[in-house]
Design a protein around this motif. Structure first.
Motif, short mmCIF file in Angstrom:
data_model
loop_
_atom_site.label_atom_id
_atom_site.label_comp_id
_atom_site.label_asym_id
_atom_site.label_seq_id
_atom_site.Cartn_x
_atom_site.Cartn_y
_atom_site.Cartn_z
N UNK A 301 0.84 -1.19 0.00
CA UNK A 301 0.00 0.00 0.00
C UNK A 301 0.88 1.25 0.00
N UNK A 302 0.31 2.35 -0.46
CA UNK A 302 0.97 3.65 -0.39
C UNK A 302 0.07 4.60 0.38
N UNK A 303 0.71 5.46 1.19
CA UNK A 303 -0.05 6.42 1.98
C UNK A 303 0.00 7.80 1.36
N UNK A 304 -0.70 8.72 1.98
CA UNK A 304 -0.75 10.08 1.46
C UNK A 304 -1.12 11.03 2.58
N UNK A 305 -1.03 12.32 2.30
CA UNK A 305 -1.43 13.34 3.27
C UNK A 305 -2.96 13.34 3.40
N UNK A 306 -3.45 14.01 4.42
CA UNK A 306 -4.87 13.87 4.75
C UNK A 306 -5.77 14.80 3.94
N UNK A 307 -5.21 15.49 2.96
CA UNK A 307 -6.03 16.38 2.14
C UNK A 307 -5.51 16.36 0.70
N UNK A 308 -6.36 16.77 -0.22
CA UNK A 308 -5.95 16.97 -1.60
C UNK A 308 -5.60 18.43 -1.80
#
Length: 444
Positions: A301-308
């Motif tokens: 899996x890859x994560x990301x910041x909590x907003x676009x």
């Protein structure tokens, strides 16, 4: 467009097959069209342009006398030029008059034959660049200053008072570097569940509490990975692992690494519901910036910041430049992986065959049209690269014959060509058999 809306209509297996056929058909069509159009420009007449093999289900003849057809087995395609004995343009059928020889592949000048054969892989590379550049233009790049566009779905415990349109100023008092997307700044942040964000809102600078900058929110799932097999989805949020509460993606990475391959219970938040998935990390070979590979325990899996972030457009020239860089990275990484597999430095499980590619096609299609289109670009680059390998039957093998002709001033004998073609075909069939075995039994 969400391609997943079509899954219930076909079923998962049928959806995977349809995705695979669509991806392969696009790539083959572009590859063969490269041969066709450059051959036509070089004065070589194409008698048949076929998408697929076997019984013909559609056929049309154009004003130039070329038959365009779609066959029942959508596992490739071919262009048969005037006088060719077969679809591989090897040998002559002996029916062409001396006056027509210039319009055949065998009778055309060396430069024309070389350009026509090389055009297939080149058109695959052009498709890859076009797809990568189009994706970059569609996505754009992060605006400066960084501005919140939309908040990603998170559990109530990770809720935030931030709003769309807020402009990032600082996190926990650390000035935010928009150019680096905060990656350098985040190294200095405390690992805690709640952080204070300083933002500009309607002309006023305010401080608002929010979740950790990189929460355990999933932005992508690697096809055929442990997470994919466990049916994890994009926008799932990992809230606990083996009962340990999780609020940062880095915690997931640390716990997965420490598990050393042992099964782990992942508590997942999905659209307000809580699920528990048992997942065993797998050893995966990853490319490094230095050109080698490192082996790590991953679930895929890859994560990301909590907003676009709000994004700004990228011009076509810059997008094409970045697309070409994407092609270069894909090709060099693929060559490095093949070298490492050949010398036993990494597992042969990194080598995928038709079954693996079909499963990856379905997984990427499930993640949305944008992911699927990007996959088509990456697969097109791989197909172009493989076709340039100096193996008889492939385009690269033909180019080796042409190079021999350019150096010796004579064509290789028909007998030599036939022997090399037989060897090349045997090699390709052996490799395909191994990759199918790899996909189904050795590395399922």
């Amino acid at each position: 467009m969400d391609l997943m809306q079509f899954v219930p209509m076909f079923g998962n297996f049928a959806f995977m097959i349809v995705a695979f056929v669509v991806a392969l058909s696009i790539i083959v069509a572009i590859h063969e069209y490269g041969h066709y159009i450059v051959g036509r420009w070089c004065g070589i007449h194409a008698e048949v342009f076929s998408l697929g093999f076997g019984p013909v289900i559609f056929r049309r003849t154009d004003k130039r006398g070329t038959v365009w057809q779609v066959a029942a087995l959508p596992l490739g395609g071919f262009v048969r030029f005037l006088g060719d004995a077969n679809a591989a343009s090897v040998g002559s059928d002996g029916t062409v008059s001396s006056a027509q020889m210039r319009r055949t592949m065998l009778g055309a000048p060396l430069w024309a034959r070389t350009a026509t054969v090389a055009a297939g892989p080149v058109f695959n590379f052009i498709l890859a660049i076009a797809v990568f550049a189009g994706s970059i233009m569609y996505q754009g790049r992060t605006s400066d200053p960084l501005t919140f566009e939309e908040l990603r779905p998170l559990p109530a415990s990770m809720s935030t008072g931030l709003q769309s349109g807020d402009v990032m100023v600082a996190v926990e008092g650390v000035p935010f570097d928009a150019q680096a997307r905060g990656e350098a700044s985040m190294d200095d942040l405390p690992l805690q569940e709640r952080l204070d964000y300083t933002v500009m809102r309607d002309g006023d600078q305010i401080t608002v509490s929010g979740p950790y900058y990189f929460p355990p929110s999933i932005i992508s799932v690697t096809p055929r990975s442990a997470a994919d097999d466990a049916d994890l989805k994009v926008d799932d949020v990992i809230t606990a692992i083996d009962g340990t509460p999780i609020f940062a993606f880095s915690q997931v990475q640390e716990l997965v690494l420490a598990a050393d391959g042992a099964p782990m219970d992942f508590t997942i938040w999905r659209d307000g519901a809580r699920l528990v998935k048992t997942i065993a990390p797998r050893r995966v070979d990853l490319p490094t910036p230095e050109g080698g590979f490192e082996t790590r325990w991953l679930i895929g899996i890859s994560g990301t910041i909590f907003f676009e972030e709000q994004r700004e457009s990228v011009g076509p020239f810059e997008a094409v430049k970045l697309g070409a860089q994407g092609l270069w990275d894909t090709v060099t990484t693929s060559l490095s992986a093949m070298e490492h597999i050949l010398f036993g430095k990494i597992s042969t499980c990194n080598l995928s065959g038709p079954v693996g590619i079909a499963e990856t096609s379905g997984s990427m299609a499930e993640q949305g049209a944008q992911s699927f289109i990007w996959f088509i670009g990456a697969l097109s680059a791989a197909v172009g690269l493989i076709n340039l390998f100096p193996i008889p039957v492939l385009d690269g093998g033909h180019l080796v014959f042409f190079a021999y002709e350019a150096v010796t001033r004579r064509k290789p004998s028909d007998r030599a060509v036939q022997v090399f073609m037989f060897v090349g075909l045997a090699l390709i069939l052996s490799l395909m058999s191994f990759t199918i075995l790899n996909d189904t039994l050795l590395c399922p």
